[in-house]
Design a protein around this motif. Sequence first.
Motif, PDB file in Angstrom:
ATOM      1  N   GLY A 245       0.794  -1.223   0.000  1.00 53.86           N
ATOM      2  CA  GLY A 245       0.000   0.000   0.000  1.00 53.86           C
ATOM      3  C   GLY A 245       0.822   1.266   0.000  1.00 53.86           C
ATOM      4  O   GLY A 245       0.296   2.339  -0.283  1.00 53.86           O
ATOM      5  N   ALA A 246       2.111   1.137   0.325  1.00 50.87           N
ATOM      6  CA  ALA A 246       2.981   2.316   0.398  1.00 50.87           C
ATOM      7  C   ALA A 246       3.992   2.365  -0.747  1.00 50.87           C
ATOM      8  O   ALA A 246       4.966   3.115  -0.691  1.00 50.87           O
ATOM      9  N   ARG A 247       3.746   1.595  -1.813  1.00 48.82           N
ATOM     10  CA  ARG A 247       4.717   1.529  -2.910  1.00 48.82           C
ATOM     11  C   ARG A 247       5.043   2.907  -3.493  1.00 48.82           C
ATOM     12  O   ARG A 247       6.210   3.228  -3.743  1.00 48.82           O
ATOM     13  N   ASP A 248       4.022   3.720  -3.747  1.00 43.46           N
ATOM     14  CA  ASP A 248       4.277   5.027  -4.367  1.00 43.46           C
ATOM     15  C   ASP A 248       5.142   5.897  -3.464  1.00 43.46           C
ATOM     16  O   ASP A 248       6.064   6.587  -3.934  1.00 43.46           O
ATOM     17  N   TYR A 249       4.838   5.864  -2.180  1.00 42.87           N
ATOM     18  CA  TYR A 249       5.638   6.634  -1.218  1.00 42.87           C
ATOM     19  C   TYR A 249       7.069   6.096  -1.168  1.00 42.87           C
ATOM     20  O   TYR A 249       8.042   6.868  -1.212  1.00 42.87           O
ATOM     21  N   LEU A 250       7.221   4.785  -1.101  1.00 47.45           N
ATOM     22  CA  LEU A 250       8.552   4.201  -0.975  1.00 47.45           C
ATOM     23  C   LEU A 250       9.406   4.410  -2.227  1.00 47.45           C
ATOM     24  O   LEU A 250      10.638   4.388  -2.156  1.00 47.45           O
ATOM     25  N   ALA A 251       8.765   4.639  -3.346  1.00 47.26           N
ATOM     26  CA  ALA A 251       9.517   4.870  -4.585  1.00 47.26           C
ATOM     27  C   ALA A 251      10.271   6.206  -4.555  1.00 47.26           C
ATOM     28  O   ALA A 251      11.259   6.376  -5.274  1.00 47.26           O
ATOM     29  N   VAL A 252       9.811   7.147  -3.731  1.00 50.01           N
ATOM     30  CA  VAL A 252      10.429   8.482  -3.734  1.00 50.01           C
ATOM     31  C   VAL A 252      11.043   8.864  -2.391  1.00 50.01           C
ATOM     32  O   VAL A 252      11.967   9.691  -2.340  1.00 50.01           O
ATOM     33  N   ALA A 253      10.556   8.294  -1.293  1.00 53.45           N
ATOM     34  CA  ALA A 253      10.963   8.751   0.034  1.00 53.45           C
ATOM     35  C   ALA A 253      12.462   8.667   0.292  1.00 53.45           C
ATOM     36  O   ALA A 253      13.050   9.606   0.861  1.00 53.45           O
ATOM     37  N   PRO A 254      13.162   7.587  -0.091  1.00 53.11           N
ATOM     38  CA  PRO A 254      14.602   7.559   0.185  1.00 53.11           C
ATOM     39  C   PRO A 254      15.362   8.705  -0.484  1.00 53.11           C
ATOM     40  O   PRO A 254      16.322   9.231   0.089  1.00 53.11           O
ATOM     41  N   THR A 255      14.934   9.110  -1.674  1.00 57.19           N
ATOM     42  CA  THR A 255      15.588  10.231  -2.356  1.00 57.19           C
ATOM     43  C   THR A 255      15.360  11.526  -1.599  1.00 57.19           C
ATOM     44  O   THR A 255      16.245  12.391  -1.518  1.00 57.19           O
ATOM     45  N   VAL A 256      14.172  11.689  -1.027  1.00 56.54           N
ATOM     46  CA  VAL A 256      13.866  12.888  -0.252  1.00 56.54           C
ATOM     47  C   VAL A 256      14.716  12.934   1.015  1.00 56.54           C
ATOM     48  O   VAL A 256      15.246  13.991   1.394  1.00 56.54           O
ATOM     49  N   VAL A 257      14.847  11.801   1.686  1.00 62.54           N
ATOM     50  CA  VAL A 257      15.603  11.753   2.947  1.00 62.54           C
ATOM     51  C   VAL A 257      17.102  11.832   2.706  1.00 62.54           C
ATOM     52  O   VAL A 257      17.834  12.424   3.505  1.00 62.54           O
ATOM     53  N   ARG A 258      17.554  11.275   1.599  1.00 64.72           N
ATOM     54  CA  ARG A 258      19.000  11.190   1.360  1.00 64.72           C
ATOM     55  C   ARG A 258      19.606  12.577   1.164  1.00 64.72           C
ATOM     56  O   ARG A 258      19.130  13.388   0.379  1.00 64.72           O
ATOM     57  N   VAL A 259      20.648  12.861   1.906  1.00 61.48           N
ATOM     58  CA  VAL A 259      21.333  14.146   1.846  1.00 61.48           C
ATOM     59  C   VAL A 259      22.150  14.223   0.553  1.00 61.48           C
ATOM     60  O   VAL A 259      22.837  13.271   0.180  1.00 61.48           O
ATOM     61  N   ALA A 260      22.046  15.362  -0.135  1.00 59.07           N
ATOM     62  CA  ALA A 260      22.838  15.554  -1.356  1.00 59.07           C
ATOM     63  C   ALA A 260      24.316  15.678  -0.991  1.00 59.07           C
ATOM     64  O   ALA A 260      24.674  16.262   0.027  1.00 59.07           O
ATOM     65  N   ARG A 261      25.163  15.147  -1.847  1.00 62.14           N
ATOM     66  CA  ARG A 261      26.605  15.197  -1.597  1.00 62.14           C
ATOM     67  C   ARG A 261      27.373  15.842  -2.748  1.00 62.14           C
ATOM     68  O   ARG A 261      28.603  15.771  -2.788  1.00 62.14           O
ATOM     69  N   ASP A 262      26.630  16.465  -3.656  1.00 61.29           N
ATOM     70  CA  ASP A 262      27.271  17.038  -4.841  1.00 61.29           C
ATOM     71  C   ASP A 262      26.805  18.469  -5.095  1.00 61.29           C
ATOM     72  O   ASP A 262      26.693  18.908  -6.233  1.00 61.29           O
ATOM     73  N   VAL A 263      26.537  19.202  -4.020  1.00 60.78           N
ATOM     74  CA  VAL A 263      26.087  20.589  -4.160  1.00 60.78           C
ATOM     75  C   VAL A 263      27.240  21.444  -4.685  1.00 60.78           C
ATOM     76  O   VAL A 263      28.358  21.367  -4.164  1.00 60.78           O
ATOM     77  N   PRO A 264      27.003  22.261  -5.720  1.00 65.43           N
ATOM     78  CA  PRO A 264      28.080  23.120  -6.241  1.00 65.43           C
ATOM     79  C   PRO A 264      28.362  24.270  -5.277  1.00 65.43           C
ATOM     80  O   PRO A 264      27.599  25.225  -5.180  1.00 65.43           O
ATOM     81  N   LEU A 265      29.472  24.201  -4.570  1.00 62.23           N
ATOM     82  CA  LEU A 265      29.779  25.189  -3.536  1.00 62.23           C
ATOM     83  C   LEU A 265      30.952  26.098  -3.893  1.00 62.23           C
ATOM     84  O   LEU A 265      31.058  27.201  -3.372  1.00 62.23           O
ATOM     85  N   GLY A 266      31.834  25.630  -4.746  1.00 60.60           N
ATOM     86  CA  GLY A 266      33.013  26.435  -5.038  1.00 60.60           C
ATOM     87  C   GLY A 266      34.028  26.329  -3.912  1.00 60.60           C
ATOM     88  O   GLY A 266      33.785  25.702  -2.880  1.00 60.60           O
ATOM     89  N   PRO A 267      35.184  26.968  -4.088  1.00 56.42           N
ATOM     90  CA  PRO A 267      36.234  26.868  -3.060  1.00 56.42           C
ATOM     91  C   PRO A 267      35.838  27.589  -1.766  1.00 56.42           C
ATOM     92  O   PRO A 267      35.214  28.643  -1.794  1.00 56.42           O
TER      93      PRO A 267
END
Length: 306
Positions: A245-267
């Motif tokens: 019953g939660a398939r649609d939610y589970l398809a996207v939730a890990p991406t929402v929770v996962r912290v980005a590690r490739d943000v363009p920050l510059g030096p």
Amino acid sequence: MAQRPLLLIDAPSLYFRAYFGVPESSARAVDGSPVNAVRGFLDMLATLVRTRRPDRMVCALDYDWRPQWRVALLPSYKTHRLAGEGEGEVVPDTLGPQVPVILDVLAAIGIPTVGADGYEADDVLGTLATTEPAPVEVVSGDRDLFQLVDDARPVRLLYVGRGVAKLEDCDDAAVRTRYGVPAHRYADFAALRGDPSDGLPGVPGVGEKTAARLIERYHSVSGILAALDEPDSGFAPGLRAKLDGARDYLAVAPTVVRVARDVPLGPIATTLPAAPVDPERLLELAERWNLASPVRRLVDALAGQP
């Protein structure tokens, strides 16, 4: 001698805690403006510098506390924190004006502040924890940042859920003890469990213990979803129904929770100064906002004084 760490500060997490931890009546500027969040935040930094002895520091900021790319995946994301339709985050009236003061003081001392359009402070922290030379210590009261813990680099989370004075120095073993999953599986675990503070509903009827058991067996949400398609995968009928019953939610939730590690920050110049880079400006700010004592405590900590 052990290498000194890079201290990555979740600034919003700390100044919100400072605001609610220091009474307004005890910290006011000459004109009566409350500076309790500023005072508490500076004292937290002084304590961290004195006890952790970093040689580098960055304060991460929320340039976008509710990024549209996360909302597009999960519309409920942080909706309960909205001030109103089309408006920003609910922030106490007397906290908002204190944030620029914090930034001014940090600039005068020479502690860098970093944010990125379209990303939260968590994503800035994740990127720096991944790309900057280790050892790294991330300071936050946000549980999502347990996912950054990495013994190999190493990256630790200094969890301040109970305050800086009672911080928990967390490695992977600590995350496993606390939640029953390794740190690198935390995002999938949190997606299953849910988190009302972020508007993540989780899977109804699946709590922490069940989520941990599922991650232990199937390793990830994608592994769970793949197993659901196998008729003999061993799910109890009730649990299978909940997950189905939660398939649609589970398809996207890990991406929402996962912290980005490739943000363009510059030096970024991360070196922590031993003395303020603009002492005259710092003195002016300390006098204007009645911050002489917390500023002195932080300056003394930077200079290596007890």
